[in-house]
Scaffold this active site. Structure first.
Site, mmCIF file in Angstrom:
data_model
loop_
_atom_site.group_PDB
_atom_site.id
_atom_site.type_symbol
_atom_site.label_atom_id
_atom_site.label_comp_id
_atom_site.label_asym_id
_atom_site.label_seq_id
_atom_site.Cartn_x
_atom_site.Cartn_y
_atom_site.Cartn_z
ATOM 1 N N GLY A 290 23.973 13.412 70.348
ATOM 2 C CA GLY A 290 23.936 13.140 71.779
ATOM 3 C C GLY A 290 24.874 14.031 72.569
ATOM 4 N N SER A 291 25.446 13.449 73.612
ATOM 5 C CA SER A 291 26.229 14.244 74.566
ATOM 6 C C SER A 291 27.573 14.711 74.037
ATOM 7 C CB SER A 291 26.434 13.444 75.860
ATOM 8 O OG SER A 291 25.195 13.247 76.518
ATOM 9 N N THR A 292 27.992 14.241 72.847
ATOM 10 C CA THR A 292 29.212 14.818 72.281
ATOM 11 C C THR A 292 29.023 16.313 72.024
ATOM 12 O OG1 THR A 292 28.516 14.257 70.018
ATOM 13 C CG2 THR A 292 29.890 12.645 71.169
#
Length: 569
Positions: A290-292
């Protein structure tokens, strides 16, 4: 004449007696020799039998053949970085039978069943009727079972002392320490690693003597490990999740200080260790993070020199790539500065950062940070990342915000450490490592200026962005959320998420990187969302709050950073 004959007769008689007497003496000598020889043979035979009986009497009962007749070999203790025992050998009794001495197999089975109700009757019967010299009936009995079987007084039944592995911490560090099989051989985790480093050869040669085996010290801190395990268990219950995991990594040395993945298993009773849901998700599971991953996309843009903290990206409208439309989860509908792209987690902005660098540059950067290759470490259970066979623009765009590429949570944390520690990629280790040793294996992958900017952005996101619930007063935490929709039946599901929070502290000079993951969390209560900022971030904050001082990080309240967002209206 008569007198002459008589004289001759006497002489002949005399000569005849001499001949007969000589024959008798010769025959008697041979008979005596035969008797002596016969006696010697018998003495030799009986002596050999007696010697063999004495020899057998000095051997273990199992030396007559059958299953593994070698005494279970010793293993070294495994201890944490402070000397706390994580694994050790203990003595236990195992039950065996000598079928040749068994008179009534049915009676033996009937009596044994009163103590061992789970004994396999049919299999045991075949063993007892096999006529073999030795067979195992039950390995690793409890002291109570041994005492009760002993009281049965069954001929042909006996006990043999063996060694088995005992794990004082139970499931707390199960995925790291691993476990052994019934013959005390390592089959998972660091137990298997130790065997592969030469212990198995020592055992095979009979040189694995307990007194000569030094304890194997790990980089793990059992105190912090307990905190991580406890917070994951509480988080799974609080957010009704199917799994959770976390790692605490020394950003300077690459040492794994704590790591856990739930559900796990008890290595003292690993009956469910092979269930697929109990794998070590931190190193043996690959996920879209995801956005990590936007941490790396932004770092890539900055490190390329094509962008800086003043750069702006138009996120006023969705981005069309072929038949795909890229939108923001909580779009601002305007031009965003690079810091705003990061703290608002803009998919559109991240896509434009990747497009700025280009497809080849994008893949090269992720490979440089170790996110596309199988991670090298002591732990045997390590999965290989996945990526598109051929990178096209759409792949680069979607990977920029965490879709289309899967990697392990542990190597995500390792890559993030390079963003925080001065730009050095350091392979993770579960063994103690000094700073000098780390510097020898470190690879410079980022510019120092990029690291300074990423530290600023991480702290800014904790103060003003999606990472606010990861704040721990006094410890200057910074980080990035990641909420990834899971793929179900080939499509992204809107109600099943894999959430993560990637953080470091203290941000003025990050010593540790912490990553938490939680699989398919539900809202804590009705009317509340289930994004990473609402579950993965609080879990991480609790871990840091409870463990920071144990890790040697002192709280400071006098100079909390006053990072301000650069905005363009």
């Amino acid at each position: 004449m008569i007198s002459l004959w008589r004289r001759r007769g006497k002489r002949a008689e005399s000569e005849g007696s001499i001949v007969v007497e000589g024959a008798r003496k010769a025959t008697g000598g041979r008979q005596k020799n035969r008797v002596v020889l016969t006696m010697a043979v018998f003495f030799g035979i009986y002596g050999a039998i007696a010697g063999r009986l004495i020899y057998l009497g000095l051997q273990d009962p199992e030396s007559g053949g059958g299953p593994e007749s070698r005494v279970t070999a010793s293993r070294p203790d495994i201890v944490d970085r402070n000397g706390e025992v994580l694994a050790t050998d203990i003595k236990t009794a195992s039950l065996f039978a000598e079928p040749r001495r068994i008179v009534d197999a049915d009676e033996v089975i009937e009596k044994l069943s009163t103590v061992l109700p789970d004994i396999d009757v049919e299999q045991t019967y075949h063993k007892l009727k096999s006529g073999a010299g030795f067979v195992w009936l039950k390995r690793q009995l409890t002291p109570r079972q041994q005492a009760e079987i002993f009281q049965l007084g069954l001929p042909g039944i006996g006990f043999r002392t063996e060694k088995r592995r005992f794990y004082p911490a139970g499931a707390t560090a199960a995925h790291i320490v691993g476990l052994t099989n019934i013959d005390n051989k390592g089959i998972a985790g660091l137990e298997k690693y130790i065997d592969d480093q030469g212990l198995a050869d020592l055992q095979a040669s009979g040189l694995a003597v307990a007194e000569d085996l030094k304890p194997v010290k790990l980089s793990i801190d059992l105190r912090v490990q307990h905190i991580v395990h406890d917070e994951l268990a509480q988080g799974m219950e609080r957010y009704h999740a199917i799994a959770a995991g976390a790692v605490v990594l020394n950003a300077k040395t690459g040492e794994v200080v704590a790591m856990a993945s739930l559900p796990d298993y008890d290595p003292n009773n690993p009956y469910n260790a092979h269930e697929k849901d109990r794998l070590n998700r931190m190193s043996a599971g690959v996920y879209e993070m995801g956005s990590t991953i936007k941490s790396f996309t932004t770092a890539m843009a900055l490190d390329s020199g094509l962008a800086n903290l003043e750069s702006r990206f138009d996120a006023s409208r969705p981005l069309r790539i072929g038949r795909f439309t890229i939108k923001d989860f909580h779009g601002k509908g305007r031009v965003l500065t690079l810091p705003e792209v990061f703290i608002y987690s803009s998919n559109i902005g991240s896509a434009k950062e990747a497009d700025m660098v280009g497809i080849e540059g994008h893949r090269e950067f992720l490979k440089r940070l170790g996110l596309l290759d199988r991670m090298k470490t002591e732990l045997p259970e390590v999965a290989s990342p996945t990526e598109p066979k051929e990178w096209k623009k759409v792949h680069s765009i979607t990977i920029s915000f965490g879709h289309g590429m899967s990697t392990t949570p542990l190597q995500t944390a390792v890559g993030a450490a390079a963003l925080m520690n001065g730009g050095k990629l350091i392979e993770p280790t579960f063994l103690p490592r000094t700073q000098a040793e780390a510097d020898m294996v470190a690879e410079q992958v980022l510019k120092p200026s990029t690291v300074d900017q990423m530290r600023y952005l991480y702290r800014l996101n904790a103060e003003k962005g999606s990472g606010r619930r990861a704040e721990v007063p006094g410890f200057r935490v910074g980080g990035k959320t990641g909420t990834a929709e899971k793929v179900v039946n080939g499509r992204y599901s809107s109600d099943k998420r894999f959430n993560a929070f990637l953080a470091a502290f203290p941000m003025d000079d990050p010593q540790y990187v912490v990553l938490t993951i939680i699989d398919e969390p539900k809202p804590e209560k009705p009317g509340v969302g289930a994004t990473a900022g609402l579950n993965a971030a609080p879990m991480l904050a609790n871990i840091i709050r409870r463990s920071a001082v144990l890790l040697g990080v002192k709280p400071e309240f006098g100079h909390e950073s006053g990072a301000t967002v650069v905005s363009y209206q």
